[in-house]
Design a protein around this motif. Structure first.
Motif, PDB file in Angstrom:
ATOM      1  N   ARG A  62      -4.258   0.744 -31.735  1.00 17.29           N
ATOM      2  CA  ARG A  62      -5.113  -0.125 -30.915  1.00 17.29           C
ATOM      3  C   ARG A  62      -6.242  -0.753 -31.729  1.00 17.29           C
ATOM      4  NH1 ARG A  62      -4.642   4.491 -27.663  1.00 17.29           N
ATOM      5  NH2 ARG A  62      -6.770   5.112 -28.189  1.00 17.29           N
ATOM      6  N   VAL A  63      -6.820   0.038 -32.622  1.00 16.78           N
ATOM      7  CA  VAL A  63      -8.049  -0.386 -33.306  1.00 16.78           C
ATOM      8  C   VAL A  63      -7.784  -1.244 -34.541  1.00 16.78           C
ATOM      9  CG1 VAL A  63     -10.055   0.475 -34.574  1.00 16.78           C
ATOM     10  CG2 VAL A  63      -9.363   1.569 -32.426  1.00 16.78           C
ATOM     11  N   TRP A  64      -6.772  -0.877 -35.324  1.00 12.56           N
ATOM     12  CA  TRP A  64      -6.598  -1.554 -36.603  1.00 12.56           C
ATOM     13  C   TRP A  64      -6.358  -3.063 -36.489  1.00 12.56           C
ATOM     14  CZ3 TRP A  64      -8.024  -1.251 -41.323  1.00 12.56           C
ATOM     15  CH2 TRP A  64      -7.476  -2.133 -42.251  1.00 12.56           C
ATOM     16  N   PRO A  65      -5.516  -3.551 -35.587  1.00 12.01           N
ATOM     17  CA  PRO A  65      -5.311  -5.002 -35.527  1.00 12.01           C
ATOM     18  C   PRO A  65      -6.606  -5.781 -35.313  1.00 12.01           C
ATOM     19  CG  PRO A  65      -3.571  -3.890 -34.327  1.00 12.01           C
ATOM     20  CD  PRO A  65      -4.601  -2.835 -34.669  1.00 12.01           C
ATOM     21  N   ARG A  66      -7.507  -5.261 -34.471  1.00 12.20           N
ATOM     22  CA  ARG A  66      -8.781  -5.954 -34.242  1.00 12.20           C
ATOM     23  C   ARG A  66      -9.651  -5.912 -35.496  1.00 12.20           C
ATOM     24  NH1 ARG A  66      -8.676  -2.937 -29.373  1.00 12.20           N
ATOM     25  NH2 ARG A  66     -10.515  -1.724 -30.004  1.00 12.20           N
ATOM     26  N   PHE A  67      -9.678  -4.736 -36.135  1.00 14.15           N
ATOM     27  CA  PHE A  67     -10.465  -4.601 -37.355  1.00 14.15           C
ATOM     28  C   PHE A  67      -9.931  -5.525 -38.455  1.00 14.15           C
ATOM     29  CE2 PHE A  67     -11.398  -2.733 -41.485  1.00 14.15           C
ATOM     30  CZ  PHE A  67     -12.761  -2.477 -41.385  1.00 14.15           C
ATOM     31  N   ALA A  68      -8.616  -5.567 -38.616  1.00 19.20           N
ATOM     32  CA  ALA A  68      -8.012  -6.374 -39.673  1.00 19.20           C
ATOM     33  C   ALA A  68      -8.296  -7.850 -39.495  1.00 19.20           C
ATOM     34  CB  ALA A  68      -6.503  -6.119 -39.720  1.00 19.20           C
ATOM     35  N   ARG A  69      -8.345  -8.310 -38.247  1.00 20.81           N
ATOM     36  CA  ARG A  69      -8.655  -9.723 -38.010  1.00 20.81           C
ATOM     37  C   ARG A  69     -10.096 -10.037 -38.398  1.00 20.81           C
ATOM     38  NH1 ARG A  69      -5.151  -8.925 -33.495  1.00 20.81           N
ATOM     39  NH2 ARG A  69      -6.901  -8.324 -32.151  1.00 20.81           N
ATOM     40  N   ALA A  70     -10.975  -9.067 -38.210  1.00 19.17           N
ATOM     41  CA  ALA A  70     -12.384  -9.290 -38.531  1.00 19.17           C
ATOM     42  C   ALA A  70     -12.706  -9.040 -39.996  1.00 19.17           C
ATOM     43  CB  ALA A  70     -13.265  -8.386 -37.651  1.00 19.17           C
ATOM     44  N   ARG A  71     -11.917  -8.183 -40.655  1.00 17.64           N
ATOM     45  CA  ARG A  71     -12.216  -7.800 -42.038  1.00 17.64           C
ATOM     46  C   ARG A  71     -10.943  -7.935 -42.884  1.00 17.64           C
ATOM     47  NH1 ARG A  71     -16.963  -5.159 -43.193  1.00 17.64           N
ATOM     48  NH2 ARG A  71     -16.237  -5.662 -45.303  1.00 17.64           N
ATOM     49  N   ALA A  72     -10.692  -9.126 -43.360  1.00 21.11           N
ATOM     50  CA  ALA A  72      -9.494  -9.386 -44.160  1.00 21.11           C
ATOM     51  C   ALA A  72      -9.562  -8.762 -45.544  1.00 21.11           C
ATOM     52  CB  ALA A  72      -9.277 -10.894 -44.279  1.00 21.11           C
ATOM     53  N   ASP A  73     -10.742  -8.252 -45.905  1.00 18.81           N
ATOM     54  CA  ASP A  73     -10.888  -7.643 -47.233  1.00 18.81           C
ATOM     55  C   ASP A  73     -10.487  -6.171 -47.236  1.00 18.81           C
ATOM     56  OD1 ASP A  73     -13.110  -7.249 -45.525  1.00 18.81           O
ATOM     57  OD2 ASP A  73     -14.380  -6.665 -47.218  1.00 18.81           O
ATOM     58  N   TRP A  74      -9.967  -5.674 -46.112  1.00 21.56           N
ATOM     59  CA  TRP A  74      -9.536  -4.280 -46.004  1.00 21.56           C
ATOM     60  C   TRP A  74      -8.029  -4.208 -45.778  1.00 21.56           C
ATOM     61  CZ3 TRP A  74     -11.967   0.538 -46.249  1.00 21.56           C
ATOM     62  CH2 TRP A  74     -13.349   0.498 -46.472  1.00 21.56           C
ATOM     63  N   GLN A  75      -7.440  -3.100 -46.207  1.00 26.31           N
ATOM     64  CA  GLN A  75      -6.031  -2.806 -45.951  1.00 26.31           C
ATOM     65  C   GLN A  75      -5.909  -1.354 -45.513  1.00 26.31           C
ATOM     66  OE1 GLN A  75      -3.924  -3.322 -49.696  1.00 26.31           O
ATOM     67  NE2 GLN A  75      -5.602  -2.375 -50.832  1.00 26.31           N
ATOM     68  N   LEU A  76      -4.817  -1.063 -44.843  1.00 33.39           N
ATOM     69  CA  LEU A  76      -4.612   0.268 -44.263  1.00 33.39           C
ATOM     70  C   LEU A  76      -3.400   0.937 -44.890  1.00 33.39           C
ATOM     71  CD1 LEU A  76      -5.041   2.469 -42.027  1.00 33.39           C
ATOM     72  CD2 LEU A  76      -3.581   1.053 -40.551  1.00 33.39           C
ATOM     73  N   ARG A  81       3.937  -6.060 -33.709  1.00 31.17           N
ATOM     74  CA  ARG A  81       3.693  -6.781 -32.455  1.00 31.17           C
ATOM     75  C   ARG A  81       2.288  -7.361 -32.407  1.00 31.17           C
ATOM     76  NH1 ARG A  81       6.206  -2.177 -30.376  1.00 31.17           N
ATOM     77  NH2 ARG A  81       4.194  -1.392 -29.619  1.00 31.17           N
ATOM     78  N   ALA A  82       1.348  -6.654 -33.041  1.00 33.96           N
ATOM     79  CA  ALA A  82      -0.044  -7.101 -33.018  1.00 33.96           C
ATOM     80  C   ALA A  82      -0.362  -8.092 -34.137  1.00 33.96           C
ATOM     81  CB  ALA A  82      -0.968  -5.896 -33.120  1.00 33.96           C
ATOM     82  N   GLY A  83       0.633  -8.410 -34.959  1.00 30.24           N
ATOM     83  CA  GLY A  83       0.399  -9.338 -36.058  1.00 30.24           C
ATOM     84  C   GLY A  83      -0.399  -8.744 -37.196  1.00 30.24           C
ATOM     85  N   ALA A  84      -0.385  -7.418 -37.322  1.00 33.90           N
ATOM     86  CA  ALA A  84      -1.184  -6.752 -38.351  1.00 33.90           C
ATOM     87  C   ALA A  84      -0.323  -6.087 -39.412  1.00 33.90           C
ATOM     88  CB  ALA A  84      -2.093  -5.705 -37.714  1.00 33.90           C
ATOM     89  N   ALA A  85       0.969  -6.393 -39.434  1.00 35.11           N
ATOM     90  CA  ALA A  85       1.875  -5.707 -40.356  1.00 35.11           C
ATOM     91  C   ALA A  85       1.537  -5.984 -41.815  1.00 35.11           C
ATOM     92  CB  ALA A  85       3.318  -6.117 -40.060  1.00 35.11           C
ATOM     93  N   ASP A  86       1.039  -7.181 -42.108  1.00 39.84           N
ATOM     94  CA  ASP A  86       0.754  -7.527 -43.505  1.00 39.84           C
ATOM     95  C   ASP A  86      -0.399  -6.726 -44.083  1.00 39.84           C
ATOM     96  OD1 ASP A  86       2.789  -9.353 -43.450  1.00 39.84           O
ATOM     97  OD2 ASP A  86       1.507 -11.101 -43.160  1.00 39.84           O
ATOM     98  N   SER A  87      -1.276  -6.225 -43.224  1.00 45.46           N
ATOM     99  CA  SER A  87      -2.446  -5.486 -43.712  1.00 45.46           C
ATOM    100  C   SER A  87      -2.277  -3.980 -43.614  1.00 45.46           C
ATOM    101  CB  SER A  87      -3.689  -5.894 -42.911  1.00 45.46           C
ATOM    102  OG  SER A  87      -3.532  -5.535 -41.540  1.00 45.46           O
ATOM    103  N   ALA A  88      -1.133  -3.535 -43.084  1.00 44.57           N
ATOM    104  CA  ALA A  88      -0.930  -2.097 -42.851  1.00 44.57           C
ATOM    105  C   ALA A  88       0.335  -1.606 -43.544  1.00 44.57           C
ATOM    106  CB  ALA A  88      -0.848  -1.813 -41.353  1.00 44.57           C
ATOM    107  N   THR A  89       0.197  -0.596 -44.374  1.00 39.38           N
ATOM    108  CA  THR A  89       1.335   0.074 -44.997  1.00 39.38           C
ATOM    109  C   THR A  89       1.543   1.387 -44.269  1.00 39.38           C
ATOM    110  OG1 THR A  89       0.903  -0.917 -47.155  1.00 39.38           O
ATOM    111  CG2 THR A  89       2.225   1.087 -47.121  1.00 39.38           C
ATOM    112  N   VAL A  90       2.697   1.525 -43.623  1.00 33.04           N
ATOM    113  CA  VAL A  90       2.993   2.708 -42.814  1.00 33.04           C
ATOM    114  C   VAL A  90       3.987   3.593 -43.558  1.00 33.04           C
ATOM    115  CG1 VAL A  90       3.924   3.546 -40.621  1.00 33.04           C
ATOM    116  CG2 VAL A  90       2.558   1.434 -40.687  1.00 33.04           C
ATOM    117  N   VAL A  91       3.636   4.857 -43.727  1.00 33.21           N
ATOM    118  CA  VAL A  91       4.478   5.824 -44.435  1.00 33.21           C
ATOM    119  C   VAL A  91       4.575   7.073 -43.563  1.00 33.21           C
ATOM    120  CG1 VAL A  91       4.753   7.211 -46.522  1.00 33.21           C
ATOM    121  CG2 VAL A  91       3.728   4.924 -46.668  1.00 33.21           C
ATOM    122  N   GLY A  92       5.800   7.532 -43.337  1.00 39.28           N
ATOM    123  CA  GLY A  92       5.965   8.727 -42.514  1.00 39.28           C
ATOM    124  C   GLY A  92       5.422   9.971 -43.192  1.00 39.28           C
TER     125      GLY A  92
END
Length: 282
Positions: free
Chosen positions: A211-225, A243-254
C-alpha cells in the motif's frame, strides 16, 4: 576416517534458528579443522537447503511442535519419542562430544537424549524472552548461552547462563555495498530501502508495503526498494507493485542466501526484530 571430534547442533524450521548454528559450525571447523558437525533439524525443505548449502551433514527429525489441542497430543508424543530415539542413535554412533540446542522444538529431542547419554550439552538463546522449548531445556543443560544479559532473569538462579551475543556468519564481516547492488540489480545512483520479514517473510509488513511503497515511489524517485517477502507472498507482492505502476522501483525477492550483501546495499532497513536479524544488523 574421521579423526576429529563430533558435534551435534539441534534445531531448525527457520533461518533464525539455523543461521546462528551455521555460524557456530563454521567456527568449530575453524578451531578444529577435523571436526565433524551434524545438524539434527526439522524435515522442512528450508533446513535441508541451508545445511546442505554450507556443506554440513543433516539428520531430519520427525519431531513436531507441541499442540495445544489435546487430540493432537498422541501424534506429538509419538514423534517426540521417535526423535529422542533417533538422536540417541546419532549420539552413540558418532560418539558425539557435545550437543548444542539452537532453539525451537527441534532442539528438544537431541538435548534430552544427550542428557540421558551423559554427553555435554548446552542451548543457544538469542531471543530476549526465551521460548517454550528453551525454558523446558534450560533445566537439562550445563549452560545457556544468551545474546542479551536481560534474558537472564527469565531463568532460575540454578541455570548456568553466559552472555556471549549471537553468532553470525563471516559473510557479514565481509559484505560489500557495490557487490550487493550488483547482485540484486539495483541502481547505484539511488538510495535503497530494504524490507525483510526474515526467512519466512512477514505478511503484515508485506501488505503494508504494497500500500505504502507506490505512493512513496511517486513522491521520491531517488529511492528504490529491495523487498524480501518470503516465498509465500512473493508473487502477490510483485503483482501488487505491477498493478500500482511501481514495479520499476521495486525489486521483489522471495528469499536470498546473500543477506549480508542485501544489508550492505541498504541505506535504511525495515525489518522484524528477530534475534538473528538484530545481530546481523549490528
Amino acid at each position: 576416517m574421521q579423526s576429529g571430534r563430533t558435534y551435534l547442533l539441534a534445531g531448525g524450521g527457520t533461518g533464525g534458528h539455523l543461521y546462528p548454528g551455521i555460524a557456530v559450525a563454521h567456527a568449530l571447523r575453524s578451531a578444529e579443522p577435523e571436526a565433524r558437525v551434524i545438524f539434527l533439524t526439522t524435515n522442512r525443505d528450508l533446513d535441508a537447503d541451508l545445511v546442505s548449502r554450507e556443506g554440513f551433514e543433516q539428520i531430519p527429525q520427525p519431531v513436531r511442535p507441541f499442540a495445544g489441542n489435546p487430540l493432537r497430543w498422541p501424534t506429538f508424543w509419538n514423534a517426540w519419542r521417535a526423535s529422542v530415539r533417533q538422536a540417541a542413535r546419532a549420539i552413540h554412533k558418532s560418539a558425539a562430544a557435545a550437543v548444542l540446542g539452537l532453539g525451537g522444538y527441534a532442539a528438544g529431542p537431541p538435548v534430552v537424549a544427550a542428557k540421558y547419554a551423559g554427553v555435554r550439552r548446552a542451548i543457544l538463546n538469542p531471543d530476549a524472552v526465551p521460548g517454550r522449548a528453551n525454558r523446558f531445556l534450560a533445566r537439562r543443560v550445563q549452560a545457556v548461552f544468551l545474546q542479551w544479559e536481560a534474558s537472564r532473569r527469565h531463568f532460575t538462579p540454578a541455570v548456568e547462563c553466559r552472555t556471549v551475543g549471537c553468532p553470525i556468519r563471516a559473510a557479514f564481516r565481509n559484505a560489500d555495498r557495490q557487490r550487493g547492488l550488483s547482485r540484486f540489480g539495483l541502481d547505484a545512483a539511488k538510495r535503497t530501502l530494504l524490507v525483510t520479514g526474515a526467512s519466512q517473510g512477514a505478511r503484515t509488513i508485506n501488505e503494508a508495503l504494497q500500500r505504502v511503497w507506490p505512493r512513496f515511489a511517486r513522491a521520491r524517485a531517488d529511492w528504490q526498494l529491495l523487498h524480501l517477502t518470503g516465498h509465500r507472498d512473493e508473487a502477490a507482492t510483485r503483482s501488487a507493485y505491477e498493478r500500482a505502476g511501481a514495479a520499476d522501483s521495486a525489486t521483489v525477492v522471495g528469499f536470498t542466501h546473500e543477506m549480508a550483501d542485501a544489508l550492505a546495499a541498504a541505506d535504511i532497513v525495515i525489518s522484524r526484530a528477530g534475534a538473528s536479524t538484530l545481530a546481523e544488523l549490528t
